[in-house]
Design a protein around this motif. Structure first.
Motif, PDB file in Angstrom:
ATOM      1  N   LEU A  22       0.826  -1.214   0.000  1.00 62.43           N
ATOM      2  CA  LEU A  22       0.000   0.000   0.000  1.00 62.43           C
ATOM      3  C   LEU A  22       0.855   1.257   0.000  1.00 62.43           C
ATOM      4  N   GLU A  23       1.945   1.218   0.754  1.00 65.11           N
ATOM      5  CA  GLU A  23       2.779   2.417   0.879  1.00 65.11           C
ATOM      6  C   GLU A  23       3.643   2.670  -0.353  1.00 65.11           C
ATOM      7  N   ASN A  24       3.596   1.741  -1.332  1.00 66.94           N
ATOM      8  CA  ASN A  24       4.251   2.003  -2.616  1.00 66.94           C
ATOM      9  C   ASN A  24       3.516   3.107  -3.376  1.00 66.94           C
ATOM     10  N   ASP A  25       2.271   3.326  -2.971  1.00 62.77           N
ATOM     11  CA  ASP A  25       1.468   4.412  -3.551  1.00 62.77           C
ATOM     12  C   ASP A  25       1.731   5.678  -2.741  1.00 62.77           C
ATOM     13  N   ASP A  26       2.218   6.722  -3.405  1.00 60.26           N
ATOM     14  CA  ASP A  26       2.581   7.966  -2.703  1.00 60.26           C
ATOM     15  C   ASP A  26       1.403   8.636  -2.003  1.00 60.26           C
ATOM     16  N   ALA A  27       0.179   8.261  -2.408  1.00 59.68           N
ATOM     17  CA  ALA A  27      -1.003   8.906  -1.824  1.00 59.68           C
ATOM     18  C   ALA A  27      -1.491   8.192  -0.565  1.00 59.68           C
ATOM     19  N   ILE A  28      -0.810   7.085  -0.184  1.00 60.14           N
ATOM     20  CA  ILE A  28      -1.284   6.254   0.940  1.00 60.14           C
ATOM     21  C   ILE A  28      -0.256   6.208   2.063  1.00 60.14           C
ATOM     22  N   GLU A  29      -0.762   6.251   3.297  1.00 64.67           N
ATOM     23  CA  GLU A  29       0.089   6.088   4.475  1.00 64.67           C
ATOM     24  C   GLU A  29      -0.565   5.085   5.425  1.00 64.67           C
ATOM     25  N   VAL A  30       0.144   4.003   5.737  1.00 60.47           N
ATOM     26  CA  VAL A  30      -0.365   3.022   6.707  1.00 60.47           C
ATOM     27  C   VAL A  30       0.044   3.511   8.094  1.00 60.47           C
ATOM     28  N   ILE A  31      -0.959   3.893   8.897  1.00 53.75           N
ATOM     29  CA  ILE A  31      -0.659   4.519  10.194  1.00 53.75           C
ATOM     30  C   ILE A  31      -0.788   3.550  11.374  1.00 53.75           C
ATOM     31  N   GLY A  32      -1.259   2.314  11.089  1.00 57.59           N
ATOM     32  CA  GLY A  32      -1.386   1.357  12.181  1.00 57.59           C
ATOM     33  C   GLY A  32      -1.684  -0.035  11.673  1.00 57.59           C
ATOM     34  N   GLN A  33      -1.389  -1.029  12.524  1.00 54.94           N
ATOM     35  CA  GLN A  33      -1.678  -2.425  12.199  1.00 54.94           C
ATOM     36  C   GLN A  33      -2.326  -3.094  13.399  1.00 54.94           C
ATOM     37  N   ALA A  34      -3.150  -4.113  13.139  1.00 58.85           N
ATOM     38  CA  ALA A  34      -3.834  -4.827  14.220  1.00 58.85           C
ATOM     39  C   ALA A  34      -3.919  -6.304  13.883  1.00 58.85           C
ATOM     40  N   GLU A  35      -3.816  -7.153  14.937  1.00 62.28           N
ATOM     41  CA  GLU A  35      -3.857  -8.596  14.699  1.00 62.28           C
ATOM     42  C   GLU A  35      -5.217  -9.227  14.963  1.00 62.28           C
ATOM     43  N   ASN A  36      -6.176  -8.421  15.394  1.00 62.00           N
ATOM     44  CA  ASN A  36      -7.546  -8.935  15.553  1.00 62.00           C
ATOM     45  C   ASN A  36      -8.538  -7.775  15.537  1.00 62.00           C
ATOM     46  N   GLY A  37      -9.824  -8.113  15.533  1.00 66.48           N
ATOM     47  CA  GLY A  37     -10.864  -7.092  15.422  1.00 66.48           C
ATOM     48  C   GLY A  37     -10.912  -6.133  16.590  1.00 66.48           C
ATOM     49  N   GLN A  38     -10.651  -6.655  17.794  1.00 63.80           N
ATOM     50  CA  GLN A  38     -10.698  -5.792  18.986  1.00 63.80           C
ATOM     51  C   GLN A  38      -9.607  -4.724  18.919  1.00 63.80           C
ATOM     52  N   ILE A  39      -8.401  -5.140  18.551  1.00 67.83           N
ATOM     53  CA  ILE A  39      -7.297  -4.174  18.442  1.00 67.83           C
ATOM     54  C   ILE A  39      -7.555  -3.210  17.284  1.00 67.83           C
ATOM     55  N   ALA A  40      -8.182  -3.705  16.220  1.00 70.42           N
ATOM     56  CA  ALA A  40      -8.524  -2.832  15.090  1.00 70.42           C
ATOM     57  C   ALA A  40      -9.441  -1.696  15.553  1.00 70.42           C
ATOM     58  N   ILE A  41     -10.423  -2.029  16.381  1.00 71.07           N
ATOM     59  CA  ILE A  41     -11.335  -1.005  16.911  1.00 71.07           C
ATOM     60  C   ILE A  41     -10.559   0.019  17.735  1.00 71.07           C
ATOM     61  N   GLU A  42      -9.652  -0.467  18.588  1.00 70.36           N
ATOM     62  CA  GLU A  42      -8.845   0.433  19.423  1.00 70.36           C
ATOM     63  C   GLU A  42      -7.962   1.338  18.563  1.00 70.36           C
ATOM     64  N   LYS A  43      -7.362   0.769  17.511  1.00 68.18           N
ATOM     65  CA  LYS A  43      -6.493   1.559  16.617  1.00 68.18           C
ATOM     66  C   LYS A  43      -7.296   2.633  15.873  1.00 68.18           C
ATOM     67  N   VAL A  44      -8.503   2.273  15.437  1.00 76.92           N
ATOM     68  CA  VAL A  44      -9.349   3.246  14.731  1.00 76.92           C
ATOM     69  C   VAL A  44      -9.717   4.395  15.666  1.00 76.92           C
ATOM     70  N   LYS A  45     -10.077   4.076  16.896  1.00 80.32           N
ATOM     71  CA  LYS A  45     -10.431   5.119  17.875  1.00 80.32           C
ATOM     72  C   LYS A  45      -9.247   6.034  18.157  1.00 80.32           C
ATOM     73  N   GLU A  46      -8.063   5.423  18.253  1.00 82.83           N
ATOM     74  CA  GLU A  46      -6.862   6.184  18.603  1.00 82.83           C
ATOM     75  C   GLU A  46      -6.300   6.985  17.426  1.00 82.83           C
ATOM     76  N   LEU A  47      -6.260   6.369  16.237  1.00 84.36           N
ATOM     77  CA  LEU A  47      -5.533   6.967  15.111  1.00 84.36           C
ATOM     78  C   LEU A  47      -6.421   7.689  14.091  1.00 84.36           C
ATOM     79  N   LYS A  48      -7.745   7.433  14.144  1.00 81.82           N
ATOM     80  CA  LYS A  48      -8.694   8.093  13.222  1.00 81.82           C
ATOM     81  C   LYS A  48      -8.293   7.954  11.742  1.00 81.82           C
ATOM     82  N   PRO A  49      -8.163   6.717  11.243  1.00 81.61           N
ATOM     83  CA  PRO A  49      -7.796   6.530   9.828  1.00 81.61           C
ATOM     84  C   PRO A  49      -8.970   6.857   8.903  1.00 81.61           C
ATOM     85  N   ASP A  50      -8.676   6.990   7.627  1.00 81.84           N
ATOM     86  CA  ASP A  50      -9.740   7.151   6.622  1.00 81.84           C
ATOM     87  C   ASP A  50     -10.328   5.785   6.267  1.00 81.84           C
ATOM     88  N   ILE A  51      -9.458   4.760   6.285  1.00 85.60           N
ATOM     89  CA  ILE A  51      -9.855   3.417   5.838  1.00 85.60           C
ATOM     90  C   ILE A  51      -9.306   2.353   6.786  1.00 85.60           C
TER      91      ILE A  51
END
Length: 215
Positions: A22-51
């Motif tokens: 994804l980061e090969n695309d200059d318009a994209i920045e990966v701001i976080g990673q998660a290994e399960n749905g619960q952590i994904a929810i926490e990362k979204v709340k904390e980092l406010k990603p677009d996607i």
């Protein structure tokens, strides 16, 4: 402004590989990673990603349940499902949960980037094979088992998934901040609506519908 993305997948090598692609695309920045749905929810709340780009079958909380919860809290968040599963139940479940795109893990790098840019612009994206599956699903007519499941309330669906994942009545009560007695009442209603006899049949039903997966 770059498109900010959180990637959720329980396989670290795959997750990091997708992040790098994804980061090969200059318009994209990966701001976080998660290994399960619960952590994904926490990362979204904390980092406010677009996607959020998420797998479906993950431990702790699967991608379908995480999508359902996140879409309620963050309706503007775009969610891209990237799964190895092309089964009707998985696709239907994710679309009903509110996902904006569905791709299979054998998709090309170009298709993945196309999906990201499409949902970021406010449109939906389905890969060709998934589109064909959705269309054939509509032509096949309604599924009675799906109809029964759709009769469950949102709270009952939440408890159903926890039961299917082997969570005890006490733990469900603690997780949802309700009494054990209330959980028991919901469980009884679920069994009656789905015409099931016990917890083991709940697990079989969830597996058949593709709502959970055996590791």
């Amino acid at each position: 402004m770059k498109i900010k993305i959180v990637v959720a997948d329980d396989h670290q090598l795959f997750r990091e590989g997708i992040a790098n692609l994804l980061e090969n695309d200059d318009a994209i920045e990966v701001i976080g990673q998660a290994e399960n749905g619960q952590i994904a929810i926490e990362k979204v709340k904390e980092l406010k990603p677009d996607i959020l780009l998420t797998d479906i079958a993950m431990p702790e909380m699967n991608g379908m349940e995480a999508t359902r919860k996140l879409k309620k809290q963050f309706p503007d968040l775009k969610i891209v499902a990237l799964s190895m599963h092309s089964d009707k139940q998985f696709v239907k479940g994710m679309l009903e949960a509110g996902t904006d795109a569905y791709l299979l893990k054998n998709c090309t790098h170009k298709q993945l980037l196309e999906a990201v840019h499409t949902v970021y612009s406010g449109k939906k994206y389905l890969s060709q094979d998934i589109t064909e599956l959705v269309i054939s699903g509509y032509l096949d007519g309604p599924d009675t088992a799906d109809d029964k499941y759709d009769q469950l309330s949102e709270r009952e669906k939440e408890i159903f998934l926890l039961l299917a994942e082997g969570v005890s009545t006490r733990e469900i009560g603690e997780t949802l901040f309700i009494s054990v007695k209330t959980v028991g009442t919901h469980k009884q209603n679920i069994l009656e609506k789905l015409e099931l006899k016990n917890s083991s049949e709940v697990v079989k039903y969830a597996l058949k519908k593709g709502l959970i997966q055996l590791d």
